[in-house]
Scaffold this active site. Structure first.
Site, short mmCIF file in Angstrom:
data_model
loop_
_atom_site.label_atom_id
_atom_site.label_comp_id
_atom_site.label_asym_id
_atom_site.label_seq_id
_atom_site.Cartn_x
_atom_site.Cartn_y
_atom_site.Cartn_z
N SER A 6 0.84 -1.20 0.00
CA SER A 6 0.00 0.00 0.00
C SER A 6 0.87 1.25 0.00
O SER A 6 1.59 1.53 0.96
CB SER A 6 -0.92 0.01 1.22
OG SER A 6 -1.53 1.28 1.32
N HIS A 31 -0.88 -1.11 -4.43
CA HIS A 31 -2.21 -0.80 -3.90
C HIS A 31 -2.28 0.70 -3.63
O HIS A 31 -1.47 1.25 -2.88
CB HIS A 31 -2.41 -1.59 -2.61
CG HIS A 31 -3.78 -1.49 -2.02
ND1 HIS A 31 -4.84 -2.25 -2.46
CD2 HIS A 31 -4.25 -0.73 -0.99
CE1 HIS A 31 -5.91 -1.97 -1.73
NE2 HIS A 31 -5.59 -1.05 -0.84
N ASP A 33 -4.58 3.69 -2.22
CA ASP A 33 -5.74 3.96 -1.37
C ASP A 33 -6.26 5.37 -1.58
O ASP A 33 -5.66 6.35 -1.12
CB ASP A 33 -5.35 3.78 0.10
CG ASP A 33 -5.21 2.33 0.48
OD1 ASP A 33 -6.15 1.56 0.25
OD2 ASP A 33 -4.14 1.96 1.01
N MET A 35 -8.99 8.05 -0.66
CA MET A 35 -9.97 8.35 0.41
C MET A 35 -10.49 9.77 0.22
O MET A 35 -9.73 10.68 -0.10
CB MET A 35 -9.30 8.23 1.78
CG MET A 35 -8.67 6.88 2.05
SD MET A 35 -8.07 6.77 3.74
CE MET A 35 -7.19 5.21 3.70
N HIS A 64 -7.90 1.23 -4.80
CA HIS A 64 -8.94 0.99 -3.79
C HIS A 64 -9.68 2.29 -3.53
O HIS A 64 -9.14 3.21 -2.89
CB HIS A 64 -8.25 0.46 -2.51
CG HIS A 64 -9.17 0.15 -1.39
ND1 HIS A 64 -8.72 -0.14 -0.12
CD2 HIS A 64 -10.52 0.09 -1.32
CE1 HIS A 64 -9.76 -0.36 0.67
NE2 HIS A 64 -10.87 -0.23 -0.04
N MET A 66 -12.08 4.36 -1.69
CA MET A 66 -12.88 4.54 -0.47
C MET A 66 -13.56 5.89 -0.60
O MET A 66 -13.26 6.85 0.13
CB MET A 66 -11.95 4.45 0.75
CG MET A 66 -11.50 3.02 1.03
SD MET A 66 -10.04 2.93 2.07
CE MET A 66 -8.79 3.16 0.81
N MET A 135 -12.06 -6.28 3.82
CA MET A 135 -11.33 -5.40 4.72
C MET A 135 -11.15 -6.08 6.08
O MET A 135 -12.11 -6.60 6.67
CB MET A 135 -12.09 -4.08 4.93
CG MET A 135 -12.10 -3.15 3.73
SD MET A 135 -10.46 -2.71 3.10
CE MET A 135 -9.68 -1.96 4.53
N PHE A 141 -7.40 4.40 7.78
CA PHE A 141 -6.08 4.67 8.36
C PHE A 141 -5.15 3.47 8.21
O PHE A 141 -5.62 2.33 8.23
CB PHE A 141 -6.22 5.02 9.85
CG PHE A 141 -7.14 6.17 10.09
CD1 PHE A 141 -6.69 7.48 9.97
CD2 PHE A 141 -8.48 5.95 10.40
CE1 PHE A 141 -7.55 8.56 10.16
CE2 PHE A 141 -9.34 7.02 10.60
CZ PHE A 141 -8.88 8.32 10.47
N GLY A 143 -1.91 1.16 9.66
CA GLY A 143 -1.38 0.76 10.96
C GLY A 143 -2.40 0.30 11.99
O GLY A 143 -2.11 0.33 13.20
N ASP A 174 -7.10 -6.73 3.11
CA ASP A 174 -6.46 -5.42 3.28
C ASP A 174 -6.68 -4.91 4.70
O ASP A 174 -7.82 -4.83 5.16
CB ASP A 174 -7.06 -4.46 2.24
CG ASP A 174 -6.49 -3.06 2.31
OD1 ASP A 174 -5.46 -2.85 2.97
OD2 ASP A 174 -7.10 -2.16 1.69
N GLY A 175 -5.58 -4.56 5.37
CA GLY A 175 -5.66 -3.95 6.69
C GLY A 175 -5.02 -4.81 7.76
O GLY A 175 -5.48 -5.93 8.02
N GLY A 176 -3.94 -4.33 8.33
CA GLY A 176 -3.29 -5.05 9.41
C GLY A 176 -2.62 -6.35 9.00
O GLY A 176 -2.29 -7.19 9.85
N GLY A 196 0.69 -2.42 4.20
CA GLY A 196 1.20 -1.05 4.27
C GLY A 196 2.31 -0.94 5.29
O GLY A 196 3.49 -1.05 4.97
N SER A 197 1.92 -0.78 6.55
CA SER A 197 2.92 -0.53 7.59
C SER A 197 3.85 -1.72 7.84
O SER A 197 4.98 -1.53 8.28
CB SER A 197 2.23 -0.13 8.89
OG SER A 197 1.15 -0.99 9.18
N ALA A 198 3.40 -2.94 7.54
CA ALA A 198 4.27 -4.09 7.77
C ALA A 198 5.20 -4.35 6.57
O ALA A 198 5.99 -5.28 6.61
CB ALA A 198 3.43 -5.34 8.04
C1 DX5 Z 1 -6.93 1.14 5.10
C2 DX5 Z 1 -6.35 1.00 3.70
C3 DX5 Z 1 -5.26 0.00 3.68
C4 DX5 Z 1 -4.03 0.43 4.46
C5 DX5 Z 1 -3.18 -0.75 4.78
O1 DX5 Z 1 -8.01 1.99 5.09
O2 DX5 Z 1 -7.36 0.59 2.79
O3 DX5 Z 1 -4.89 -0.33 2.35
O4 DX5 Z 1 -3.26 1.35 3.75
O5 DX5 Z 1 -2.23 -0.37 5.73
P1 DX5 Z 1 -1.83 -1.38 6.89
O6 DX5 Z 1 -1.25 -2.59 6.23
O7 DX5 Z 1 -0.84 -0.61 7.69
O8 DX5 Z 1 -3.08 -1.72 7.66
ZN ZN Z 2 -6.68 -0.32 0.83
#
Ligand code: DX5
Ligand code: ZN
Length: 222
Positions: A6, A31, A33, A35, A64, A66, A135, A141, A143, A174-176, A196-198
């Site tokens: 991401s 990916h 994002d 928003m 993606h 959102m 999701m 967000f 992380g 997607d997410g965490g 993303g963060s990982a």
């Molecule tokens: C969350 C996003 C994700 C996010 C993933 O709203 O859709 O794609 O960037 O980031 P991590 O992997 O840190 O949850």
């Molecule tokens: Zn996403």
């Protein structure tokens, strides 16, 4: 398993360099994002940034959305160079029409579900999709903590896709997502993992990609 890092967790002051580093590491998907501060409480970026990166990259752009009323913006994202547009079922009461419009533009189409939305909500939409995005956090967000009930949801989604003869539809989570849950997600049936963060912040990226890939192979789950 396909890993889709991401971009939201990349260094925004050096995006072209980040994308080049991903390509050098043999990453194949990116990916993105988007928003709108309405469907989700955060604002990120839109077509101009994607277009700028398109000039720099041949990665598969997994976008993606959102955003509310995604149908209003399909042409802009196509012109920007998106390869796949993923809309949220919660953001569009005419999702089937929007998915068909995405495909009519020559793009891959995906449908996303929030953690609180049952898989049955997309039962009559997945035939018009190339990917189902589940999701694992409430979007908005980076992380956030992975919701463990996602594993069962992935299994339910795979069973539904098999039942209706739509096993060609990819399942993305997607997410965490992180090395600690990647193996279980792939075992449950995930085809594409967003991280993303990982992922970012763990250089070199080639090693991070290899770690996710190794964890996703059956022998690593013994
Ligand atoms: C969350 C996003 C994700 C996010 C993933 O709203 O859709 O794609 O960037 O980031 P991590 O992997 O840190 O949850
Ligand atoms: Zn996403």
């Amino acid at each position: 398993m396909i890993l889709s890092p991401s971009l939201l967790c990349a260094d925004f002051s050096r995006l072209a360099d980040e994308v080049a580093a991903l390509e050098a590491a043999s990453v194949s998907w990116l990916h993105l994002d988007v928003m709108d501060g309405c469907f989700v409480p955060n604002i990120t970026f839109g077509p101009p940034l994607i277009k700028a990166l398109r000039f720099e990259s041949r990665l598969f752009f997994d976008v993606h959305l959102m955003i509310e009323e995604p149908a209003r913006h399909l042409h802009a994202f196509k012109d920007a160079g998106a390869d796949m547009l993923v809309i949220h079922v919660e953001a569009d009461c005419h999702a089937q029409r929007t998915l068909a419009a995405i495909r009519a533009l020559g793009l891959k189409a995906g449908i996303a579900v929030n953690p609180g939305t049952d898989i049955s909500a997309v039962r009559w939409l997945v035939q018009d999709c190339d990917m189902l995005l589940i999701m694992a956090v409430n979007p908005g967000f980076v992380g956030q903590r992975f919701l463990p009930q996602t594993l069962a949801k992935v299994r339910v989604a795979k069973a539904m896709l098999a039942e209706i003869g739509a096993t060609h539809v990819l399942v993305q989570v997607d997410g965490g997502v992180c090395p600690e849950n990647a193996a279980a997600l792939v075992e449950a049936g995930a085809d594409v993992l967003v991280s993303g963060s990982a992922f970012f912040g763990h250089k070199p990226y080639a090693d991070r990609l290899k770690l996710f890939a190794a964890l996703s192979r059956p022998q690593s789950r013994n």
